[in-house]
Design a protein around this motif. Structure first.
Motif, PDB file in Angstrom:
ATOM      1  N   LEU A  79       0.828  -1.202   0.000  1.00  0.00           N
ATOM      2  CA  LEU A  79       0.000   0.000   0.000  1.00  0.00           C
ATOM      3  C   LEU A  79       0.865   1.256   0.000  1.00  0.00           C
ATOM      4  CD1 LEU A  79      -2.835   1.229   0.183  1.00  0.00           C
ATOM      5  CD2 LEU A  79      -2.655   1.082   2.673  1.00  0.00           C
ATOM      6  N   LEU A  80       1.943   1.247   0.795  1.00  0.00           N
ATOM      7  CA  LEU A  80       2.845   2.394   0.814  1.00  0.00           C
ATOM      8  C   LEU A  80       3.493   2.606  -0.554  1.00  0.00           C
ATOM      9  CD1 LEU A  80       4.660   1.990   4.265  1.00  0.00           C
ATOM     10  CD2 LEU A  80       2.806   3.552   3.660  1.00  0.00           C
ATOM     11  N   ILE A  81       3.895   1.511  -1.179  1.00  0.00           N
ATOM     12  CA  ILE A  81       4.503   1.614  -2.510  1.00  0.00           C
ATOM     13  C   ILE A  81       3.508   2.173  -3.514  1.00  0.00           C
ATOM     14  CG2 ILE A  81       5.443   0.263  -4.430  1.00  0.00           C
ATOM     15  CD1 ILE A  81       6.671  -1.619  -2.366  1.00  0.00           C
ATOM     16  N   PHE A  82       2.237   1.728  -3.397  1.00  0.00           N
ATOM     17  CA  PHE A  82       1.194   2.194  -4.312  1.00  0.00           C
ATOM     18  C   PHE A  82       0.918   3.680  -4.120  1.00  0.00           C
ATOM     19  CE2 PHE A  82      -3.353   3.064  -4.982  1.00  0.00           C
ATOM     20  CZ  PHE A  82      -3.453   2.796  -6.342  1.00  0.00           C
ATOM     21  N   ILE A  83       0.774   4.116  -2.848  1.00  0.00           N
ATOM     22  CA  ILE A  83       0.472   5.523  -2.562  1.00  0.00           C
ATOM     23  C   ILE A  83       1.625   6.421  -2.986  1.00  0.00           C
ATOM     24  CG2 ILE A  83       0.065   7.185  -0.707  1.00  0.00           C
ATOM     25  CD1 ILE A  83      -1.450   4.993   0.790  1.00  0.00           C
ATOM     26  N   ALA A  84       2.843   5.968  -2.722  1.00  0.00           N
ATOM     27  CA  ALA A  84       4.021   6.776  -3.069  1.00  0.00           C
ATOM     28  C   ALA A  84       4.335   6.742  -4.555  1.00  0.00           C
ATOM     29  CB  ALA A  84       5.226   6.298  -2.263  1.00  0.00           C
ATOM     30  N   GLY A  85       3.698   5.821  -5.277  1.00  0.00           N
ATOM     31  CA  GLY A  85       3.948   5.730  -6.715  1.00  0.00           C
ATOM     32  C   GLY A  85       5.348   5.244  -7.052  1.00  0.00           C
ATOM     33  N   ILE A  86       5.879   4.358  -6.214  1.00  0.00           N
ATOM     34  CA  ILE A  86       7.241   3.856  -6.435  1.00  0.00           C
ATOM     35  C   ILE A  86       7.204   2.750  -7.491  1.00  0.00           C
ATOM     36  CG2 ILE A  86       9.229   2.739  -5.356  1.00  0.00           C
ATOM     37  CD1 ILE A  86       8.276   3.891  -2.682  1.00  0.00           C
ATOM     38  N   PRO A  87       7.893   2.932  -8.598  1.00  0.00           N
ATOM     39  CA  PRO A  87       7.890   1.885  -9.632  1.00  0.00           C
ATOM     40  C   PRO A  87       8.785   0.713  -9.235  1.00  0.00           C
ATOM     41  CG  PRO A  87       9.304   3.703 -10.301  1.00  0.00           C
ATOM     42  CD  PRO A  87       8.665   4.121  -9.011  1.00  0.00           C
ATOM     43  N   LEU A  88       8.318  -0.490  -9.504  1.00  0.00           N
ATOM     44  CA  LEU A  88       9.109  -1.681  -9.225  1.00  0.00           C
ATOM     45  C   LEU A  88       9.612  -2.269 -10.535  1.00  0.00           C
ATOM     46  CD1 LEU A  88       6.924  -3.495  -6.524  1.00  0.00           C
ATOM     47  CD2 LEU A  88       9.002  -2.166  -6.151  1.00  0.00           C
ATOM     48  N   PRO A  89      10.849  -2.727 -10.554  1.00  0.00           N
ATOM     49  CA  PRO A  89      11.359  -3.361 -11.781  1.00  0.00           C
ATOM     50  C   PRO A  89      10.626  -4.669 -12.054  1.00  0.00           C
ATOM     51  CG  PRO A  89      12.911  -3.615  -9.969  1.00  0.00           C
ATOM     52  CD  PRO A  89      11.858  -2.683  -9.483  1.00  0.00           C
ATOM     53  N   ASP A  90      10.579  -5.054 -13.324  1.00  0.00           N
ATOM     54  CA  ASP A  90       9.854  -6.267 -13.711  1.00  0.00           C
ATOM     55  C   ASP A  90      10.375  -7.511 -13.008  1.00  0.00           C
ATOM     56  OD1 ASP A  90       8.259  -4.822 -15.360  1.00  0.00           O
ATOM     57  OD2 ASP A  90       9.360  -5.263 -17.198  1.00  0.00           O
ATOM     58  N   ILE A  91      11.662  -7.525 -12.699  1.00  0.00           N
ATOM     59  CA  ILE A  91      12.244  -8.711 -12.064  1.00  0.00           C
ATOM     60  C   ILE A  91      11.652  -8.933 -10.669  1.00  0.00           C
ATOM     61  CG2 ILE A  91      14.174  -7.514 -10.955  1.00  0.00           C
ATOM     62  CD1 ILE A  91      15.938  -9.901 -11.760  1.00  0.00           C
ATOM     63  N   ILE A  92      11.099  -7.874 -10.071  1.00  0.00           N
ATOM     64  CA  ILE A  92      10.445  -7.986  -8.765  1.00  0.00           C
ATOM     65  C   ILE A  92       8.929  -8.087  -8.921  1.00  0.00           C
ATOM     66  CG2 ILE A  92       9.980  -6.821  -6.574  1.00  0.00           C
ATOM     67  CD1 ILE A  92      12.746  -5.574  -6.744  1.00  0.00           C
ATOM     68  N   SER A  93       8.339  -7.234  -9.751  1.00  0.00           N
ATOM     69  CA  SER A  93       6.881  -7.151  -9.844  1.00  0.00           C
ATOM     70  C   SER A  93       6.261  -8.396 -10.478  1.00  0.00           C
ATOM     71  CB  SER A  93       6.478  -5.912 -10.644  1.00  0.00           C
ATOM     72  OG  SER A  93       6.977  -5.970 -11.968  1.00  0.00           O
ATOM     73  N   GLN A  94       6.927  -8.981 -11.476  1.00  0.00           N
ATOM     74  CA  GLN A  94       6.345 -10.152 -12.133  1.00  0.00           C
ATOM     75  C   GLN A  94       6.262 -11.363 -11.210  1.00  0.00           C
ATOM     76  OE1 GLN A  94       8.111 -11.043 -15.922  1.00  0.00           O
ATOM     77  NE2 GLN A  94       7.169  -9.272 -16.936  1.00  0.00           N
ATOM     78  N   PRO A  95       7.338 -11.743 -10.501  1.00  0.00           N
ATOM     79  CA  PRO A  95       7.205 -12.873  -9.561  1.00  0.00           C
ATOM     80  C   PRO A  95       6.145 -12.631  -8.489  1.00  0.00           C
ATOM     81  CG  PRO A  95       9.517 -12.387  -9.946  1.00  0.00           C
ATOM     82  CD  PRO A  95       8.733 -11.275 -10.579  1.00  0.00           C
ATOM     83  N   ILE A  96       6.029 -11.377  -8.004  1.00  0.00           N
ATOM     84  CA  ILE A  96       5.019 -11.066  -6.993  1.00  0.00           C
ATOM     85  C   ILE A  96       3.619 -11.264  -7.565  1.00  0.00           C
ATOM     86  CG2 ILE A  96       3.988  -9.199  -5.635  1.00  0.00           C
ATOM     87  CD1 ILE A  96       6.787  -8.097  -5.198  1.00  0.00           C
ATOM     88  N   SER A  97       3.397 -10.804  -8.798  1.00  0.00           N
ATOM     89  CA  SER A  97       2.080 -10.950  -9.411  1.00  0.00           C
ATOM     90  C   SER A  97       1.748 -12.411  -9.669  1.00  0.00           C
ATOM     91  CB  SER A  97       2.018 -10.152 -10.727  1.00  0.00           C
ATOM     92  OG  SER A  97       2.929 -10.677 -11.676  1.00  0.00           O
TER      93      SER A  97
END
Length: 213
Positions: A79-97
């Motif tokens: 939620l903090l990452i979403f509110i702050a608008g912090i972009p995550l690299p694909d190498i992190i965001s894809q495994p999480i999704s």
């Protein structure tokens, strides 16, 4: 309520299968705007599930531990990452999704495995299961509708909240039953039977709120 399985039944009454069962119905009724409100609901819902709910099923009621878990839960961090608008690299965001996508199906698989390994009659032999059905599928939706009507709370947000609260027991109840040594048949029965009943009750709730609220 008395018995060793009361905590898992209490958990099943408190937490619905909001994302898995509610999101498709919300999208069909309200479109993408409704899903935004549903996502906000589920964000708060997950924080409560992994703090208060986890404390109930694990039988640990340490206030400091709960507060610590709130601020270290992946949902809060996300939620903090979403509110702050912090972009995550694909190498992190894809495994999480990918991991997030299998959460509910995995819970349903575990529920199915428990049912397959148990006599069907065990699903109907425990009074706690019927208690969970009555509370989760009937009392909670009715109370929500009555409260919203009394205080004249209406609109899409109200409709979304009521529908998500009218969903069946959270499928993760079966996972927690296995993890913390509760009767797996009770947890599986709660999930399966409330899901079957929701085939009738969810459309009924949707009809009621679109005509009365």
């Amino acid at each position: 309520l008395k018995g060793d399985n009361v905590p898992i039944v209490r958990f099943g009454c408190m937490f619905s299968n909001a994302a898995y069962m509610g999101f498709p119905l919300i999208q069909a009724l309200f479109g993408s705007e409704g899903l935004i409100y549903a996502s906000a609901f589920v964000t708060a819902f997950n924080i409560f599930l992994w703090t208060l709910g986890y404390s109930i099923v694990s039988r640990t009621f340490d206030l400091k531990a709960i507060v610590k878990k709130i601020f270290t839960t992946p949902v809060f961090i996300g939620l903090l990452i979403f509110i702050a608008g912090i972009p995550l690299p694909d190498i992190i965001s894809q495994p999480i999704s990918y991991a997030a996508a299998i959460n509910t199906p995995l819970s349903m698989f575990i529920t199915g495995m428990i049912i397959a390994a148990s006599p069907i009659k065990n699903m109907f032999n425990n009074k706690l299961v019927y208690f969970a059905i009555i509370v989760r599928m009937f009392i909670i939706p009715v109370v929500c509708i009555v409260i919203f009507k009394i205080f004249n709370i209406s609109g899409m947000v109200a409709d979304v909240v009521i529908i998500l609260e009218a969903c069946p027991c959270a499928s993760i109840s079966s996972v927690f039953a296995v993890q913390f040594g509760y009767d797996e048949d009770v947890a599986a029965a709660m999930v399966v039977l409330t899901t079957f009943i929701s085939i009738i009750t969810l459309p009924a709730v949707a009809l009621i709120i679109t005509t009365l609220i």
